[in-house]
Motif scaffolding. Structure first.
Motif, mmCIF file in Angstrom:
data_model
loop_
_atom_site.group_PDB
_atom_site.id
_atom_site.type_symbol
_atom_site.label_atom_id
_atom_site.label_comp_id
_atom_site.label_asym_id
_atom_site.label_seq_id
_atom_site.Cartn_x
_atom_site.Cartn_y
_atom_site.Cartn_z
ATOM 1 N N SER A 54 18.661 62.612 101.287
ATOM 2 C CA SER A 54 19.170 61.290 101.679
ATOM 3 C C SER A 54 20.660 61.377 101.959
ATOM 4 O O SER A 54 21.291 62.411 101.726
ATOM 5 C CB SER A 54 18.900 60.256 100.579
ATOM 6 O OG SER A 54 19.816 60.417 99.521
ATOM 7 N N ASP A 55 21.198 60.268 102.442
ATOM 8 C CA ASP A 55 22.647 60.089 102.575
ATOM 9 C C ASP A 55 23.307 61.261 103.321
ATOM 10 O O ASP A 55 24.228 61.892 102.813
ATOM 11 C CB ASP A 55 23.264 59.852 101.190
ATOM 12 C CG ASP A 55 22.765 58.550 100.578
ATOM 13 O OD1 ASP A 55 23.437 57.528 100.722
ATOM 14 O OD2 ASP A 55 21.663 58.548 99.980
ATOM 15 N N TRP A 56 22.829 61.493 104.542
ATOM 16 C CA TRP A 56 23.426 62.543 105.370
ATOM 17 C C TRP A 56 24.798 62.109 105.875
ATOM 18 O O TRP A 56 25.661 62.932 106.091
ATOM 19 C CB TRP A 56 22.503 62.863 106.556
ATOM 20 C CG TRP A 56 21.247 63.574 106.166
ATOM 21 C CD1 TRP A 56 20.772 63.773 104.888
ATOM 22 C CD2 TRP A 56 20.297 64.204 107.044
ATOM 23 N NE1 TRP A 56 19.596 64.482 104.927
ATOM 24 C CE2 TRP A 56 19.280 64.759 106.231
ATOM 25 C CE3 TRP A 56 20.212 64.340 108.428
ATOM 26 C CZ2 TRP A 56 18.188 65.449 106.778
ATOM 27 C CZ3 TRP A 56 19.131 65.029 108.963
ATOM 28 C CH2 TRP A 56 18.127 65.578 108.140
ATOM 29 N N GLY A 61 17.652 57.260 103.970
ATOM 30 C CA GLY A 61 18.674 56.295 104.356
ATOM 31 C C GLY A 61 20.100 56.815 104.395
ATOM 32 O O GLY A 61 20.426 57.846 103.826
ATOM 33 N N ASP A 62 20.969 56.068 105.136
ATOM 34 C CA ASP A 62 22.328 56.498 105.448
ATOM 35 C C ASP A 62 22.303 57.833 106.189
ATOM 36 O O ASP A 62 22.905 58.821 105.766
ATOM 37 C CB ASP A 62 23.229 56.542 104.201
ATOM 38 C CG ASP A 62 23.666 55.147 103.757
ATOM 39 O OD1 ASP A 62 23.402 54.181 104.489
ATOM 40 O OD2 ASP A 62 24.269 55.035 102.668
ATOM 41 N N VAL A 63 21.576 57.826 107.292
ATOM 42 C CA VAL A 63 21.447 59.030 108.118
ATOM 43 C C VAL A 63 22.723 59.222 108.939
ATOM 44 O O VAL A 63 23.315 60.292 108.954
ATOM 45 C CB VAL A 63 20.239 58.912 109.075
ATOM 46 C CG1 VAL A 63 20.024 60.227 109.817
ATOM 47 C CG2 VAL A 63 18.983 58.502 108.306
ATOM 48 N N GLY A 121 19.730 53.018 105.996
ATOM 49 C CA GLY A 121 20.540 52.655 104.832
ATOM 50 C C GLY A 121 21.600 51.644 105.235
ATOM 51 O O GLY A 121 21.615 51.174 106.388
ATOM 52 N N ASN A 122 22.503 51.312 104.326
ATOM 53 C CA ASN A 122 23.541 50.321 104.638
ATOM 54 C C ASN A 122 24.568 50.858 105.630
ATOM 55 O O ASN A 122 25.220 50.078 106.319
ATOM 56 C CB ASN A 122 24.222 49.821 103.363
ATOM 57 C CG ASN A 122 24.666 50.930 102.455
ATOM 58 O OD1 ASN A 122 23.915 51.870 102.187
ATOM 59 N ND2 ASN A 122 25.888 50.842 101.968
ATOM 60 N N HIS A 123 24.724 52.184 105.733
ATOM 61 C CA HIS A 123 25.680 52.734 106.694
ATOM 62 C C HIS A 123 25.070 52.934 108.079
ATOM 63 O O HIS A 123 25.793 53.219 109.028
ATOM 64 C CB HIS A 123 26.268 54.045 106.179
ATOM 65 C CG HIS A 123 27.222 53.848 105.033
ATOM 66 N ND1 HIS A 123 28.579 53.753 105.199
ATOM 67 C CD2 HIS A 123 27.004 53.682 103.709
ATOM 68 C CE1 HIS A 123 29.161 53.561 104.027
ATOM 69 N NE2 HIS A 123 28.224 53.506 103.102
ATOM 70 N N ASP A 124 23.754 52.824 108.205
ATOM 71 C CA ASP A 124 23.115 52.926 109.520
ATOM 72 C C ASP A 124 23.282 51.599 110.235
ATOM 73 O O ASP A 124 22.843 50.571 109.732
ATOM 74 C CB ASP A 124 21.631 53.268 109.366
ATOM 75 C CG ASP A 124 21.434 54.670 108.806
ATOM 76 O OD1 ASP A 124 21.881 55.623 109.469
ATOM 77 O OD2 ASP A 124 20.862 54.805 107.703
ATOM 78 N N ALA A 126 12.828 54.796 99.763
ATOM 79 C CA ALA A 126 13.600 53.551 99.672
ATOM 80 C C ALA A 126 15.095 53.823 99.587
ATOM 81 O O ALA A 126 15.523 54.870 99.083
ATOM 82 C CB ALA A 126 13.156 52.760 98.434
ATOM 83 N N HIS A 127 15.882 52.863 100.088
ATOM 84 C CA HIS A 127 17.342 52.970 100.016
ATOM 85 C C HIS A 127 17.897 51.762 99.288
ATOM 86 O O HIS A 127 18.153 50.723 99.888
ATOM 87 C CB HIS A 127 17.946 53.059 101.427
ATOM 88 C CG HIS A 127 19.397 53.467 101.433
ATOM 89 N ND1 HIS A 127 19.809 54.773 101.502
ATOM 90 C CD2 HIS A 127 20.535 52.735 101.356
ATOM 91 C CE1 HIS A 127 21.123 54.832 101.491
ATOM 92 N NE2 HIS A 127 21.604 53.607 101.391
ATOM 93 N N PHE A 128 18.022 51.848 97.992
ATOM 94 C CA PHE A 128 18.694 50.796 97.223
ATOM 95 C C PHE A 128 19.100 51.301 95.849
ATOM 96 O O PHE A 128 18.785 52.425 95.457
ATOM 97 C CB PHE A 128 17.872 49.504 97.159
ATOM 98 C CG PHE A 128 16.397 49.647 96.888
ATOM 99 C CD1 PHE A 128 15.912 50.359 95.804
ATOM 100 C CD2 PHE A 128 15.479 49.027 97.750
ATOM 101 C CE1 PHE A 128 14.551 50.446 95.552
ATOM 102 C CE2 PHE A 128 14.101 49.119 97.503
ATOM 103 C CZ PHE A 128 13.651 49.832 96.407
ATOM 104 N N GLY A 132 17.291 56.890 98.100
ATOM 105 C CA GLY A 132 18.616 57.181 98.642
ATOM 106 C C GLY A 132 19.564 56.071 98.263
ATOM 107 O O GLY A 132 19.133 55.041 97.723
ATOM 108 N N HIS A 133 20.863 56.253 98.544
ATOM 109 C CA HIS A 133 21.952 55.290 98.332
ATOM 110 C C HIS A 133 22.900 55.770 97.243
ATOM 111 O O HIS A 133 24.107 55.594 97.352
ATOM 112 C CB HIS A 133 21.407 53.902 97.965
ATOM 113 C CG HIS A 133 22.424 52.777 98.076
ATOM 114 N ND1 HIS A 133 23.349 52.695 99.074
ATOM 115 C CD2 HIS A 133 22.634 51.681 97.282
ATOM 116 C CE1 HIS A 133 24.080 51.587 98.908
ATOM 117 N NE2 HIS A 133 23.676 50.966 97.824
ATOM 118 N N ILE A 134 22.346 56.384 96.200
ATOM 119 C CA ILE A 134 23.164 56.911 95.108
ATOM 120 C C ILE A 134 23.398 58.392 95.419
ATOM 121 O O ILE A 134 22.457 59.105 95.761
ATOM 122 C CB ILE A 134 22.418 56.731 93.766
ATOM 123 C CG1 ILE A 134 22.092 55.246 93.514
ATOM 124 C CG2 ILE A 134 23.203 57.341 92.612
ATOM 125 C CD1 ILE A 134 23.263 54.306 93.473
HETATM 126 MN MN LIG Z 1 23.888 53.744 101.085
#
Ligand SMILES: [Mn+2]
Length: 394
Positions: A7-9, A47-49, A84-87, A187-189, A223-225
């Protein structure tokens, strides 16, 4: 079937003046190595790819990512990306549109999900898997964008309720599919109780999910953390980001998670180490200190370095910075300086005048460059810059 969870690339995220894309793609390349060596069937990116808003830069990143993944996808790999939130909101729909246009045959092999959904994938050996996809909760992704809210709290609570409703609806869909097909959540949270590895995660902006709101299936890929960790059970995991984002993650180990999922659940969970870029923060009081520190940094060409300098008035900050740049090509940010013998009454007086930028710049430079051998050159460069920016007239 073998699943690789990452996650979080954050592809495209920069650090000060440093381009991090080569680091990020080097980690994706390592991930491709794991896919080949460990015969991975399914790559999950939770998420946050992407972490880039400029369309031209994003297009280049997607092109380079495609070249890394394409041979594996042709060989049978399925890839699933959730937002994710950055996408940025428009990116995943755009990629799906492109996919429909150019690769109709491969639909199902690469999934971009920015909305909650249940997808069933069939792998080359005929095995089926349910994927419960839960992107980062935003109003538009959870279909609440058109509502009117009496307060920000009401909005936040409604989104939280909607996440729970959607999970329940997806649980019913899984039941309707019937037994015999294993289910994996992606999931992304932020899950309540997780306190380490929070990267730009805040209580105000985030919907915090209670562990009891998440159904227990074969595996949960989160993802996310940014710090790899399991949450309550070894088959509910954050893989963590693939690179160290900043100094705050300097000590984190970066990982991907390999898990074998069969009809009876997750059979083995193995963490695979990524060779994340090292960080070093140096506290020095002379150029010699920098040399000593450089000898202790294992990979000076690759390490992202920040410096704090404790200097006396007769020392030259300019020479310290020049030496640091020479020793560490990946020096980032400004060198923080503490003038250890400075007392306020000794300081040449200048008032930072917000309305007179050129006077402030000149007064500041004459103070910090008073012992600098390059003072004249730097001052005339600054004058040039003041003219170019229109703050001063020639
Ligand atoms: Mn995130």
């Amino acid at each position: 079937m073998r699943i690789l969870h990452t996650s979080d690339w954050h592809l495209g995220a920069r650090l000060g003046n440093q381009d991090r894309l080569p680091d990020q793609l080097a980690r994706v390349d390592e991930i491709c190595g794991f896919i080949d060596e460990r015969e991975v069937d399914l790559l999950l990116v939770a998420g946050d790819v992407f972490d880039e808003h400029r369309a031209d830069a994003l297009a280049k990143i997607i092109g380079r990512l495609g070249r890394l993944l394409a041979p594996r996808i042709l060989a049978g790999l399925t890839c699933v990306f959730i937002a994710g939130n950055h996408d940025r909101e428009h990116v995943f729909p755009l990629l799906r549109g492109l996919q429909a246009l150019v690769a109709a045959d491969d639909r199902g092999r690469v999934i971009f999900a920015e909305r909650p959904a249940l997808e069933q994938v069939t792998l080359p050996r005929g095995e089926k898997l349910n994927l419960m996809l839960l992107p980062y909760p935003t109003l538009s992704r959870y279909d609440l964008a058109d509502e009117r809210w009496p307060s920000p709290d009401a909005k936040h609570d409604a989104l939280h309720d909607e996440v729970r409703n959607r999970i329940q609806a997806l649980v019913s869909q899984v039941k309707a599919v019937g037994a015999g097909v294993p289910t994996v959540i992606c999931a992304h949270f932020w899950i309540r109780g997780v306190t380490e590895g929070l990267y730009r995660v805040t209580e105000q902006n985030d919907i915090v999910i209670d562990p009891s709101d998440i159904p227990v299936y074969a595996y949960t890929a989160l993802g996310h953390i940014h710090k790899p960790q399991y949450v309550g059970a070894p088959n509910i995991r954050y893989s963590g980001s693939i690179e160290r984002m900043d100094r705050g993650e300097a000590k984190d180990k970066k990982k991907a998670v390999l898990v074998e999922v069969t009809r009876s659940g997750a059979q083995g969970v193995e963490e695979l180490s990524l060779n994340a870029t090292p960080f070093a923060h140096l506290q020095v009081s002379s150029e010699e200190d920098l040399e000593t520190a450089a000898a202790r940094v294992a990979e000076p060409d690759r390490t992202l370095v920040s410096v704090t300098a404790d200097l006396r008035r007769e020392q030259s900050l300019g020479s310290v910075i020049a030496r640091a740049r020479k020793l560490f090509p990946r020096l980032y940010g400004n060198v923080d300086v503490n003038w250890i013998d400075a007392r306020s009454r000794d300081r040449p007086a200048f008032e930072a005048d917000r309305l007179d930028v050129q006077a402030t710049v000149r007064a500041y430079l004459s103070q910090v460059l008073q012992h600098d051998p390059n003072a004249q050159e730097l001052t005339s460069a600054a004058e040039e810059l003041l003219i170019q920016t229109g703050m001063s007239r020639a």
